[in-house]
Design a protein around this motif. Structure first.
Motif, PDB file in Angstrom:
ATOM      1  N   TYR A  96       0.847  -1.209   0.000  1.00 34.80           N
ATOM      2  CA  TYR A  96       0.000   0.000   0.000  1.00 34.80           C
ATOM      3  C   TYR A  96       0.880   1.255   0.000  1.00 34.80           C
ATOM      4  O   TYR A  96       0.618   2.201  -0.757  1.00 34.80           O
ATOM      5  N   GLY A  97       1.913   1.251   0.832  1.00 35.78           N
ATOM      6  CA  GLY A  97       2.789   2.416   0.896  1.00 35.78           C
ATOM      7  C   GLY A  97       3.495   2.683  -0.420  1.00 35.78           C
ATOM      8  O   GLY A  97       3.621   3.843  -0.844  1.00 35.78           O
ATOM      9  N   SER A  98       3.928   1.625  -1.097  1.00 37.89           N
ATOM     10  CA  SER A  98       4.610   1.794  -2.390  1.00 37.89           C
ATOM     11  C   SER A  98       3.675   2.370  -3.437  1.00 37.89           C
ATOM     12  O   SER A  98       4.021   3.325  -4.145  1.00 37.89           O
ATOM     13  N   PHE A  99       2.489   1.795  -3.544  1.00 38.49           N
ATOM     14  CA  PHE A  99       1.523   2.279  -4.535  1.00 38.49           C
ATOM     15  C   PHE A  99       1.113   3.724  -4.250  1.00 38.49           C
ATOM     16  O   PHE A  99       0.947   4.529  -5.176  1.00 38.49           O
ATOM     17  N   LYS A 100       0.955   4.054  -2.978  1.00 33.85           N
ATOM     18  CA  LYS A 100       0.533   5.408  -2.626  1.00 33.85           C
ATOM     19  C   LYS A 100       1.614   6.432  -2.961  1.00 33.85           C
ATOM     20  O   LYS A 100       1.317   7.534  -3.438  1.00 33.85           O
ATOM     21  N   ARG A 101       2.891   6.064  -2.730  1.00 34.83           N
ATOM     22  CA  ARG A 101       3.987   6.983  -3.042  1.00 34.83           C
ATOM     23  C   ARG A 101       4.140   7.165  -4.549  1.00 34.83           C
ATOM     24  O   ARG A 101       4.382   8.270  -5.025  1.00 34.83           O
ATOM     25  N   ILE A 102       3.999   6.059  -5.304  1.00 36.34           N
ATOM     26  CA  ILE A 102       4.204   6.124  -6.747  1.00 36.34           C
ATOM     27  C   ILE A 102       2.999   6.736  -7.456  1.00 36.34           C
ATOM     28  O   ILE A 102       3.156   7.544  -8.377  1.00 36.34           O
ATOM     29  N   PHE A 103       1.788   6.363  -7.022  1.00 36.02           N
ATOM     30  CA  PHE A 103       0.570   6.825  -7.698  1.00 36.02           C
ATOM     31  C   PHE A 103      -0.253   7.705  -6.758  1.00 36.02           C
ATOM     32  O   PHE A 103       0.069   8.870  -6.568  1.00 36.02           O
ATOM     33  N   ASN A 104      -1.298   7.142  -6.168  1.00 33.18           N
ATOM     34  CA  ASN A 104      -2.140   7.886  -5.229  1.00 33.18           C
ATOM     35  C   ASN A 104      -2.918   6.888  -4.375  1.00 33.18           C
ATOM     36  O   ASN A 104      -2.752   5.673  -4.502  1.00 33.18           O
ATOM     37  N   THR A 105      -3.767   7.402  -3.498  1.00 31.41           N
ATOM     38  CA  THR A 105      -4.505   6.539  -2.575  1.00 31.41           C
ATOM     39  C   THR A 105      -5.443   5.598  -3.308  1.00 31.41           C
ATOM     40  O   THR A 105      -5.583   4.424  -2.940  1.00 31.41           O
ATOM     41  N   ARG A 106      -6.096   6.086  -4.349  1.00 34.36           N
ATOM     42  CA  ARG A 106      -7.027   5.244  -5.102  1.00 34.36           C
ATOM     43  C   ARG A 106      -6.301   4.060  -5.748  1.00 34.36           C
ATOM     44  O   ARG A 106      -6.758   2.919  -5.682  1.00 34.36           O
ATOM     45  N   ALA A 107      -5.150   4.342  -6.360  1.00 39.97           N
ATOM     46  CA  ALA A 107      -4.371   3.273  -6.980  1.00 39.97           C
ATOM     47  C   ALA A 107      -3.847   2.299  -5.930  1.00 39.97           C
ATOM     48  O   ALA A 107      -3.782   1.085  -6.169  1.00 39.97           O
ATOM     49  N   ALA A 108      -3.472   2.826  -4.760  1.00 46.40           N
ATOM     50  CA  ALA A 108      -2.991   1.956  -3.684  1.00 46.40           C
ATOM     51  C   ALA A 108      -4.090   1.005  -3.226  1.00 46.40           C
ATOM     52  O   ALA A 108      -3.853  -0.190  -3.036  1.00 46.40           O
ATOM     53  N   LEU A 109      -5.288   1.530  -3.070  1.00 48.73           N
ATOM     54  CA  LEU A 109      -6.416   0.696  -2.650  1.00 48.73           C
ATOM     55  C   LEU A 109      -6.723  -0.377  -3.691  1.00 48.73           C
ATOM     56  O   LEU A 109      -6.901  -1.554  -3.358  1.00 48.73           O
ATOM     57  N   LEU A 110      -6.753   0.020  -4.947  1.00 52.20           N
ATOM     58  CA  LEU A 110      -7.045  -0.929  -6.013  1.00 52.20           C
ATOM     59  C   LEU A 110      -5.955  -2.003  -6.111  1.00 52.20           C
ATOM     60  O   LEU A 110      -6.246  -3.206  -6.236  1.00 52.20           O
ATOM     61  N   TYR A 143       9.735  -1.221  -0.961  1.00 49.05           N
ATOM     62  CA  TYR A 143       9.126  -0.020  -0.372  1.00 49.05           C
ATOM     63  C   TYR A 143      10.211   0.934   0.121  1.00 49.05           C
ATOM     64  O   TYR A 143      10.111   2.159  -0.051  1.00 49.05           O
ATOM     65  N   GLY A 144      11.257   0.386   0.722  1.00 51.47           N
ATOM     66  CA  GLY A 144      12.379   1.230   1.143  1.00 51.47           C
ATOM     67  C   GLY A 144      13.028   1.925  -0.034  1.00 51.47           C
ATOM     68  O   GLY A 144      13.380   3.110   0.050  1.00 51.47           O
ATOM     69  N   ILE A 145      13.183   1.215  -1.152  1.00 52.36           N
ATOM     70  CA  ILE A 145      13.761   1.814  -2.356  1.00 52.36           C
ATOM     71  C   ILE A 145      12.848   2.896  -2.914  1.00 52.36           C
ATOM     72  O   ILE A 145      13.316   3.953  -3.372  1.00 52.36           O
ATOM     73  N   VAL A 146      11.540   2.665  -2.860  1.00 53.10           N
ATOM     74  CA  VAL A 146      10.581   3.680  -3.314  1.00 53.10           C
ATOM     75  C   VAL A 146      10.708   4.945  -2.479  1.00 53.10           C
ATOM     76  O   VAL A 146      10.700   6.065  -3.009  1.00 53.10           O
ATOM     77  N   LEU A 147      10.856   4.797  -1.167  1.00 58.21           N
ATOM     78  CA  LEU A 147      11.040   5.965  -0.295  1.00 58.21           C
ATOM     79  C   LEU A 147      12.307   6.730  -0.661  1.00 58.21           C
ATOM     80  O   LEU A 147      12.317   7.970  -0.656  1.00 58.21           O
ATOM     81  N   LEU A 148      13.360   5.998  -0.984  1.00 61.18           N
ATOM     82  CA  LEU A 148      14.606   6.656  -1.377  1.00 61.18           C
ATOM     83  C   LEU A 148      14.447   7.394  -2.696  1.00 61.18           C
ATOM     84  O   LEU A 148      14.937   8.515  -2.859  1.00 61.18           O
ATOM     85  N   PHE A 155      16.706   8.120   5.353  1.00 58.24           N
ATOM     86  CA  PHE A 155      17.314   7.132   6.252  1.00 58.24           C
ATOM     87  C   PHE A 155      16.288   6.076   6.663  1.00 58.24           C
ATOM     88  O   PHE A 155      16.651   4.922   6.874  1.00 58.24           O
ATOM     89  N   ARG A 156      15.035   6.457   6.765  1.00 57.66           N
ATOM     90  CA  ARG A 156      13.981   5.478   7.048  1.00 57.66           C
ATOM     91  C   ARG A 156      13.878   4.479   5.903  1.00 57.66           C
ATOM     92  O   ARG A 156      13.736   3.272   6.119  1.00 57.66           O
ATOM     93  N   GLY A 157      13.975   4.986   4.678  1.00 59.09           N
ATOM     94  CA  GLY A 157      13.951   4.100   3.522  1.00 59.09           C
ATOM     95  C   GLY A 157      15.125   3.140   3.516  1.00 59.09           C
ATOM     96  O   GLY A 157      14.977   1.970   3.167  1.00 59.09           O
TER      97      GLY A 157
END
Length: 213
Positions: A96-110, A143-148, A155-157
């Motif tokens: 969910y976190g990866s999809f939300k960062r890359i796209f948006n909440t709707r895409a993350a949910l789907l 997900y860590g790579i997406v955050l980076l 550093f969290r990523g």
């Protein structure tokens, strides 16, 4: 879309609920589960350590199954199925976190709903095999790579990526190459940042991820 039903905690609970029928109805263990993970979980629960580990099997998944066998007093097969289902459910959070960062909440949910209701993944969740654990740690590392890449929580990523890479290596021995690939991707991100800034920098995030690993 920011409602109760689109929150990761609810989606993780939904994933566990979806995996429940497979977990309860599956009474035919796979060969690896019947000969390896289930007996190892029972050995861990009973404190019979000479049979609890095997040099060719990384310890993380048997330890997780052994935890449930010890905590709930169930058979090794059911404990392995519980561990597999829990990892299937936990994958919702980094996915969910990866999809939300890359796209948006709707895409993350789907995307998460497609994951939850994917029949082969549901079958694996109730099989007592370690594939769900491998999928969780791989998704966590990505997900860590997406955050980076998004330059948020650098550093969290790095810490998340390091934990994911360590989990992959401790789940399947042949997945060590995947962990190395994650670090290679981090090195590429570090080099790209150095080129963009025009200055040579110490790859602190990569070193932190390796230290966590």
């Amino acid at each position: 879309m920011d409602c109760l039903f689109s929150r990761p905690v609810f989606l993780a609970a939904l994933a566990m609920l979806v995996a429940l029928p497979s977990l309860l109805l599956n009474q035919m263990p796979e060969n690896d589960c019947a000969t390896r993970y289930a007996p190892m979980a029972e050995a861990i629960a009973s404190g019979d350590w000479q049979y609890a580990f095997h040099p060719r099997i990384p310890p993380l998944f048997p330890l997780a199954a052994g935890f449930f066998a010890c905590l709930l007093g169930v058979s090794g097969f059911l404990a392995a199925k519980l561990a597999s289902s829990v990892f299937f459910s936990l994958t919702v959070f980094p996915l969910y976190g990866s999809f939300k960062r890359i796209f948006n909440t709707r895409a993350a949910l789907l995307g998460v709903l497609l994951y939850i209701f994917c029949p082969p993944l549901i079958k694996l969740a109730g099989s007592g095999m370690r594939d769900s654990a491998k999928g969780f740690f791989l998704t966590l590392a990505l997900y860590g790579i997406v955050l980076l890449c998004c330059k948020c929580g650098n550093f969290r990523g790095a810490i998340i990526c390091g934990l994911g890479a360590a989990g992959i290596a401790l789940t399947r021995g042949d997945s060590l190459l995947v962990a190395i690939l994650c670090f290679a991707m981090m090195l590429f991100i570090e080099l790209a940042d150095s080129i963009q800034s025009g200055a040579v920098k110490i790859p602190k995030r990569l070193l932190l991820a390796i230290a966590v690993f």
